[in-house]
Enzyme design. Structure first.
Site, PDB file in Angstrom:
ATOM      1  N   ASP A  85      -7.355  -1.600 -10.609  1.00  0.00           N
ATOM      2  CA  ASP A  85      -6.056  -2.088 -10.693  1.00  0.00           C
ATOM      3  C   ASP A  85      -5.508  -1.494 -11.782  1.00  0.00           C
ATOM      4  O   ASP A  85      -5.576  -0.383 -12.216  1.00  0.00           O
ATOM      5  CB  ASP A  85      -6.035  -3.810 -10.637  1.00  0.00           C
ATOM      6  CG  ASP A  85      -4.548  -4.245 -10.648  1.00  0.00           C
ATOM      7  OD1 ASP A  85      -4.131  -4.335  -9.345  1.00  0.00           O
ATOM      8  OD2 ASP A  85      -3.951  -4.514 -11.426  1.00  0.00           O
ATOM      9  N   TRP A  86      -4.733  -2.304 -12.771  1.00  0.00           N
ATOM     10  CA  TRP A  86      -3.939  -1.755 -13.823  1.00  0.00           C
ATOM     11  C   TRP A  86      -5.129  -1.237 -14.785  1.00  0.00           C
ATOM     12  O   TRP A  86      -4.663  -0.351 -15.780  1.00  0.00           O
ATOM     13  CB  TRP A  86      -2.997  -2.713 -14.507  1.00  0.00           C
ATOM     14  CG  TRP A  86      -1.856  -2.645 -14.178  1.00  0.00           C
ATOM     15  CD1 TRP A  86      -0.940  -3.520 -13.166  1.00  0.00           C
ATOM     16  CD2 TRP A  86      -0.851  -1.987 -14.722  1.00  0.00           C
ATOM     17  NE1 TRP A  86       0.257  -3.019 -13.075  1.00  0.00           N
ATOM     18  CE2 TRP A  86       0.457  -1.988 -14.159  1.00  0.00           C
ATOM     19  CE3 TRP A  86      -0.933  -0.737 -15.708  1.00  0.00           C
ATOM     20  CZ2 TRP A  86       1.567  -1.241 -14.377  1.00  0.00           C
ATOM     21  CZ3 TRP A  86       0.456  -0.039 -15.937  1.00  0.00           C
ATOM     22  CH2 TRP A  86       1.458  -0.213 -15.195  1.00  0.00           C
ATOM     23  N   TRP A 142       3.382  -6.289  -2.471  1.00  0.00           N
ATOM     24  CA  TRP A 142       3.031  -7.064  -3.536  1.00  0.00           C
ATOM     25  C   TRP A 142       4.103  -7.196  -4.758  1.00  0.00           C
ATOM     26  O   TRP A 142       4.204  -8.467  -5.094  1.00  0.00           O
ATOM     27  CB  TRP A 142       1.666  -6.476  -4.023  1.00  0.00           C
ATOM     28  CG  TRP A 142       1.304  -6.838  -5.634  1.00  0.00           C
ATOM     29  CD1 TRP A 142       1.297  -5.976  -6.802  1.00  0.00           C
ATOM     30  CD2 TRP A 142       0.857  -8.064  -6.159  1.00  0.00           C
ATOM     31  NE1 TRP A 142       0.967  -6.715  -7.717  1.00  0.00           N
ATOM     32  CE2 TRP A 142       0.612  -7.934  -7.322  1.00  0.00           C
ATOM     33  CE3 TRP A 142       0.490  -9.293  -5.421  1.00  0.00           C
ATOM     34  CZ2 TRP A 142       0.122  -9.079  -8.214  1.00  0.00           C
ATOM     35  CZ3 TRP A 142       0.103 -10.208  -6.372  1.00  0.00           C
ATOM     36  CH2 TRP A 142       0.058 -10.345  -7.683  1.00  0.00           C
ATOM     37  N   ASP A 173      -8.980  -4.485   0.820  1.00  0.00           N
ATOM     38  CA  ASP A 173      -7.759  -4.252  -0.095  1.00  0.00           C
ATOM     39  C   ASP A 173      -6.483  -3.761   0.664  1.00  0.00           C
ATOM     40  O   ASP A 173      -6.583  -2.692   1.089  1.00  0.00           O
ATOM     41  CB  ASP A 173      -8.296  -3.554  -1.278  1.00  0.00           C
ATOM     42  CG  ASP A 173      -7.129  -3.506  -2.282  1.00  0.00           C
ATOM     43  OD1 ASP A 173      -6.063  -4.175  -1.980  1.00  0.00           O
ATOM     44  OD2 ASP A 173      -7.206  -3.021  -3.590  1.00  0.00           O
ATOM     45  N   HIS A 228      -9.289  -6.732  -3.018  1.00  0.00           N
ATOM     46  CA  HIS A 228      -8.976  -5.940  -4.172  1.00  0.00           C
ATOM     47  C   HIS A 228      -9.662  -6.243  -5.539  1.00  0.00           C
ATOM     48  O   HIS A 228     -10.042  -4.995  -6.176  1.00  0.00           O
ATOM     49  CB  HIS A 228      -7.397  -6.469  -4.391  1.00  0.00           C
ATOM     50  CG  HIS A 228      -6.774  -5.688  -5.308  1.00  0.00           C
ATOM     51  ND1 HIS A 228      -6.471  -4.357  -5.451  1.00  0.00           N
ATOM     52  CD2 HIS A 228      -6.425  -6.144  -6.707  1.00  0.00           C
ATOM     53  CE1 HIS A 228      -5.873  -4.126  -6.698  1.00  0.00           C
ATOM     54  NE2 HIS A 228      -5.594  -5.151  -7.180  1.00  0.00           N
TER      55      HIS A 228
END
Length: 457
Positions: free
Chosen positions: A282-283, A323, A409, A438
């Site tokens: 993710d980030w 999202w 995901d 995810h």
């Protein structure tokens, strides 16, 4: 000797002066002035003993250097000091025409070489002095902490513009037994307290640097950390500012791509991480994949899970846009419930652990700010950095890579990850997890075990 080795050597002598200041009851700051590879003057804090408010270590050293050289201009000199200079000392250095200033620990309250402002960066001044910070920062900072520890009840004061989740919120978290560690003097975040885990021997063959995304925190890696520790490795897992046990700025406007990226670079530098396997999702990947190009010699491997390089050159996926819109319409969404949605086996205690950092809406600025921060266009903040990172991974990466994909995901699933696979030089076929969503780390034990075998090979 290289410049880095020279800086370390001279800073060690400045540290000796700082220790002498501490022994005399003065704030432990020391300085040396070097010219032509020789120490020509030393100085240590002495304002109390001399009843002189100007008797900072730097000023003492500058006075002695000027006396010995017979000139108040100190051209060709480098001044080494264990703490980032204040405005008074910086002004004296500029007036003396010092060529270069090298400092150790940052000073988020009065430092003007980077922290509060950068006095040396003003082009209007008729002299420019080069500045290097962070040399032996850990040792310099620790000396100050040790000096002030008996004098202060609170080692990590809270900034007025931030919140800190009470420690009680994190009591009894399942499968998270590790001691918290904190740092609050990173130049990039100016006095905000960042939490991180640091487990295992410092000289281990591998250091797994685990970077989380939004809205997670280091708790996300609880199933992977024991595997790597059992293999005799080191694990470092920071909480980004705004998440987990780290401080949480009250305003959404604090959060910028560069701020968070630099905070991670600062942690890596402060802990002097070597033989790193970068672990991202993710980030953690959006930011983390831009880090190795700064110092590729630190990195041996990459473990990449459900993330992307946000270069701004292609439209964001429909899943991500959905999202982002959902976050805007549901700012108080249940974080734990979000994790449980893709991980049906999670217990109520585990979902509560993901909610723990955010006791009310005031703590959620990062959760609101991060979705719009993903670079969407070529000129978005972070896009150009991500483009450079893509070129690094495509052309200059020489380490090993292991990819794991949670196929359920809807945001950063297999189509996005296959595209990323093509951007990473030498990336082998990924490990596919058909039941993982995810937050792949919730099935992380098998990933960690496979990764240990992969990177050993």
């Amino acid at each position: 000797m290289s410049t880095q080795s020279q800086d370390t050597h001279w800073m060690g002598l400045a540290l000796d002066q700082a220790r002498l200041a501490a022994a005399a009851g003065e704030v432990p700051v020391g300085a040396v002035v070097v010219k032509n590879d020789q120490v020509i003057a030393t100085g240590r804090n002495a304002p109390m003993a001399s009843h002189d408010p100007t008797a900072h270590a730097e000023v003492v050293a500058l006075r002695e250097a000027a006396r010995l050289l017979g000139n108040y201009r100190l051209e060709g000199c480098t001044l080494y000091v264990t703490l980032e200079p204040c405005a008074m000392c910086s002004g004296a250095m500029l007036h003396a025409r010092v060529d270069r200033v090298v400092y150790g620990a940052a000073d988020p309250r009065t430092g003007v070489a980077c922290s509060v402002l950068n006095l040396f960066d003003h082009k209007q001044l008729n002299h420019q002095t080069q500045v290097t910070g962070g040399v032996l920062a850990g040792e310099c900072g620790q000396l100050l902490k040790d000096f002030f520890r008996p004098k202060r009840m609170n080692l990590y004061p809270l900034r007025e513009d931030s919140l800190r989740t009470p420690d009680e919120a994190f009591l009894g978290l399942p499968d998270y037994p590790w001691q918290p560690r904190y740092v609050s003097d990173l130049p990039s975040i100016s006095g905000l307290r960042m939490h991180y885990l640091d487990e295992g021997p410092a000289d281990s063959p591998l250091t797994w640097l685990c970077l989380h995304g939004n809205p997670a925190w280091s708790y996300l890696y609880r199933k992977m950390i024991p595997v790597w520790l059992a293999a005799g490795h080191r694990v470092v897992a920071p909480d980004l500012i705004g998440f987990g046990k780290s401080d949480k700025p009250k305003k959404d406007s604090f959060h910028h791509f560069e701020t968070h990226r630099h905070s991670l670079l600062d942690v890596i530098e402060r802990l002097d991480l070597q033989r790193v396997v970068l672990v991202v999702q993710d980030w953690g990947g959006i930011l983390g994949l831009t880090l190795p190009m700064v110092a590729p010699e630190r990195y041996k491997g990459l473990l990449v899970m459900n993330t992307t390089l946000a270069t701004g050159e292609a439209p964001l996926s429909d899943g991500f846009l959905a999202w982002r819109d959902w976050c805007q319409s549901q700012p108080l969404f249940d974080v734990g419930k979000l994790f449980a949605r893709g991980n049906r086996s999670m217990t109520s205690q585990e979902t509560a652990a993901y909610n723990a950092p955010f006791p009310d809406k005031g703590y959620r600025a990062a959760l609101r700010a991060f979705p719009p921060m993903v670079p969407e266009f070529n000129d978005s903040p972070g896009a150009e950095l991500s483009q450079r990172a893509r070129d690094f991974w495509r052309n200059d990466w020489h380490g090993q890579t292991f990819m794991a994909i949670g196929q359920q995901d809807p945001v950063l699933g297999e189509p996005v990850m296959r595209q990323l696979q093509g951007q990473i030089k030498g990336c082998p076929e990924p490990m596919l997890l058909p039941d993982a969503g995810h937050f792949v780390q919730e099935q992380g034990r098998s990933i960690a075990e496979t990764a240990v075998r992969h990177f050993k090979a």
